[in-house]
Design a protein around this motif. Structure first.
Motif, PDB file in Angstrom:
ATOM      1  N   ILE A  40       0.844  -1.186   0.000  1.00 19.90           N
ATOM      2  CA  ILE A  40       0.000   0.000   0.000  1.00 19.90           C
ATOM      3  C   ILE A  40       0.884   1.243   0.000  1.00 19.90           C
ATOM      4  N   ARG A 116       1.662  -8.462   2.450  1.00 25.41           N
ATOM      5  CA  ARG A 116       0.391  -9.041   2.031  1.00 25.41           C
ATOM      6  C   ARG A 116       0.574 -10.203   1.047  1.00 25.41           C
ATOM      7  N   SER A 153       6.070   1.010   9.166  1.00 23.09           N
ATOM      8  CA  SER A 153       4.905   0.165   8.937  1.00 23.09           C
ATOM      9  C   SER A 153       5.313  -1.063   8.152  1.00 23.09           C
ATOM     10  N   SER A 155       3.752  -1.904   5.511  1.00 21.51           N
ATOM     11  CA  SER A 155       3.560  -1.520   4.112  1.00 21.51           C
ATOM     12  C   SER A 155       4.786  -0.841   3.526  1.00 21.51           C
ATOM     13  N   ASN A 198       0.709   1.761  13.490  1.00 23.85           N
ATOM     14  CA  ASN A 198       0.551   1.413  12.072  1.00 23.85           C
ATOM     15  C   ASN A 198       0.361  -0.083  11.871  1.00 23.85           C
ATOM     16  N   GLU A 202      -2.802  -1.985  10.190  1.00 26.47           N
ATOM     17  CA  GLU A 202      -2.670  -2.859   9.021  1.00 26.47           C
ATOM     18  C   GLU A 202      -3.272  -4.234   9.287  1.00 26.47           C
ATOM     19  N   ASP A 205      -7.028  -4.061   9.461  1.00 26.98           N
ATOM     20  CA  ASP A 205      -7.568  -3.971   8.104  1.00 26.98           C
ATOM     21  C   ASP A 205      -7.655  -5.357   7.470  1.00 26.98           C
ATOM     22  N   SER A 222       0.890  -6.346  17.331  1.00 20.77           N
ATOM     23  CA  SER A 222       1.520  -5.023  17.152  1.00 20.77           C
ATOM     24  C   SER A 222       2.287  -4.607  18.403  1.00 20.77           C
TER      25      SER A 222
END
Length: 439
Positions: A40, A116, A153, A155, A198, A202, A205, A222
């Motif tokens: 992302i 991901r 993060s 990402s 973050n 993530e 999500d 996290s």
């Protein structure tokens, strides 16, 4: 190509001129695009073919592109794991003379994936924990050289498999800043809190999209980066005091850091006025202890955990064949020629893009141990290679350049192909007990 295109690059690659810089990045033709999974990003990012490799192209502002390009070059000089900057392209215009956004070009890191793309259907807790642990190590390494990330993060990170763990690489450095005097505790804690928030976002999500296992707790995972980071930071930089009669603890501290994969280049050692107490503190800590040893002995460039695993196998080979008293470099050369290289050569050409050679060798050792456990006796290396190739490696996605949806399940029936193992010496697995301890 329209207008007076400006290219800033440390690499003299004329292939840069062949890309369609006169088109908006979103309109680039499919023949120029490499279909790789992306993380992302707040900017438009596309992968493109450049000569014999793949690059990532990010549209941004000229100021941010130049700043990130220089920052990535600096981090590379400091030997921090990050993507390699290739060029900054400015003064882009289309055929009508309209201004197009400047871009930053970085080289795609082979065998790396965004988080991901590292799981097929759902993210399991153990995989998530290993990703967070890898990011904690990266963050510690960045902080040691005085780099404040500002946008930590999953990402903004790429991951490569590293002998059962992951190695993390910084991708996005546009918010980062390097401080020559090092970071304050407040700056480090700020970065750590950004990471925690973050990562939780993530994972939440993914949870909302049904992409995590039921037993995975995003908040707990996290929070894990805080514990992992602080433990490693304390081990690498913390001071300790002990009686002057316990000077062996200096060597113990150095060995402990070596086991973690770090070398100490400088130690501050002080004694009190009475000479009864000694205080030591690492001053300069350099990552890659096992990588450097493996490179020195064999010329192989591998990840830190991969290097540790290969060195363990090399040490087991020395013990199993009674070569402990021989010159280490000579035995390493023999192990490379008799064990490692024959295994790599035995991998069929069409499967060599699946994983890095060092990762293949690590997985083969685990597979051989597993076969021995099932059979109740030692398994010849040639037999283990054939089994690993046909039952494990052949069913993996290519991670040199992953094509297609990153979460696509593999459902095709793959035929078992006979493997030519004539070049592989049959080595008795007398050191399987050592391998069991390593798994």
């Amino acid at each position: 190509m329209s207008g007076s295109l400006s290219i800033t690059s440390a690499m003299a690659d004329p292939a840069l001129l062949d890309l369609p810089w006169d088109l908006p990045l979103e309109s680039w033709p499919s023949e120029a695009i490499a279909a790789l999974p992306k993380g992302i990003s707040r900017h438009l990012v596309r992968f493109a073919h450049l000569g014999g490799h793949v690059v990532a192209i990010k549209e941004t502002t000229a100021e941010m592109a130049r700043g990130e390009y220089e920052m990535l070059r600096t981090l590379q000089r400091l030997e921090v794991p990050c993507v390699e900057p290739v060029a900054v392209i400015t003064n882009r215009t289309d055929d009508e003379g309209e201004t197009l956004k400047p871009v930053l070009v970085t080289r795609h890191l082979r065998f790396s994936l965004p988080y991901r793309a590292l799981f097929s259907q759902t993210l399991r807790p153990d995989t998530a924990t290993r990703l967070v642990d890898a990011l904690a190590v990266l963050l510690v390494r960045l902080h040691i050289v005085g780099f404040f990330w500002g946008d930590v993060s999953l990402s903004n990170t790429l991951f490569r498999r590293d002998a059962g763990a992951f190695a993390a690489y910084l991708v996005d450095a546009e918010t980062g800043k390097l401080y020559e005097g090092g970071l304050s505790n407040g700056q480090r804690e700020n970065d750590l809190e950004i990471a925690r928030v973050n990562i939780a976002g993530e994972l939440l999500d993914l949870e909302a999209g049904g992409r995590v296992a039921d037993e995975l707790d995003p908040v707990n995972i996290s929070n894990g980066i805080v514990d992992a980071y602080r433990k490693l930071w304390t081990e690498l930089t913390g001071s300790e005091s002990f009686a002057s009669t316990e000077r062996w603890r200096i060597n113990e501290r150095v060995q402990r850091l070596n086991d973690l994969g770090f070398d100490i280049e400088e130690l501050a050692i002080k004694t009190d006025d009475s000479g009864t107490t000694v205080r030591i503190q690492p001053k300069v800590v350099d990552a890659g202890h096992h990588q450097r040893r493996l490179l020195r002995l064999t010329g192989l460039d591998a990840g830190e955990n991969q290097a540790r695993r290969l060195l363990n196998d090399l040490d087991s080979y020395r013990a199993a064949y009674g070569k402990a008293d021989l010159d280490e470099e000579m035995v390493a050369h023999e192990w490379l020629m008799r064990v490692f290289e024959p295994v790599v050569r035995a991998i069929p050409a069409d499967l060599r893009r699946k994983l890095e050679p060092a990762e293949v060798f690590h997985q083969l050792l685990e597979h051989r141990w597993f076969l021995a456990q099932q059979a109740g006796h030692d398994i010849p290396l040639a037999e283990a290679v054939a089994s690993y190739v046909n039952t494990v490696l052949r069913h993996r996605r290519d991670e040199a350049t992953v094509i297609g949806p990153p979460t696509e399940a593999i459902t095709a029936v793959v035929p078992v192909v006979p493997l030519d193992t004539a070049a592989i010496p049959v080595i008795d697995a007398d050191d399987e007990d050592d391998w069991r301890a390593k798994v």
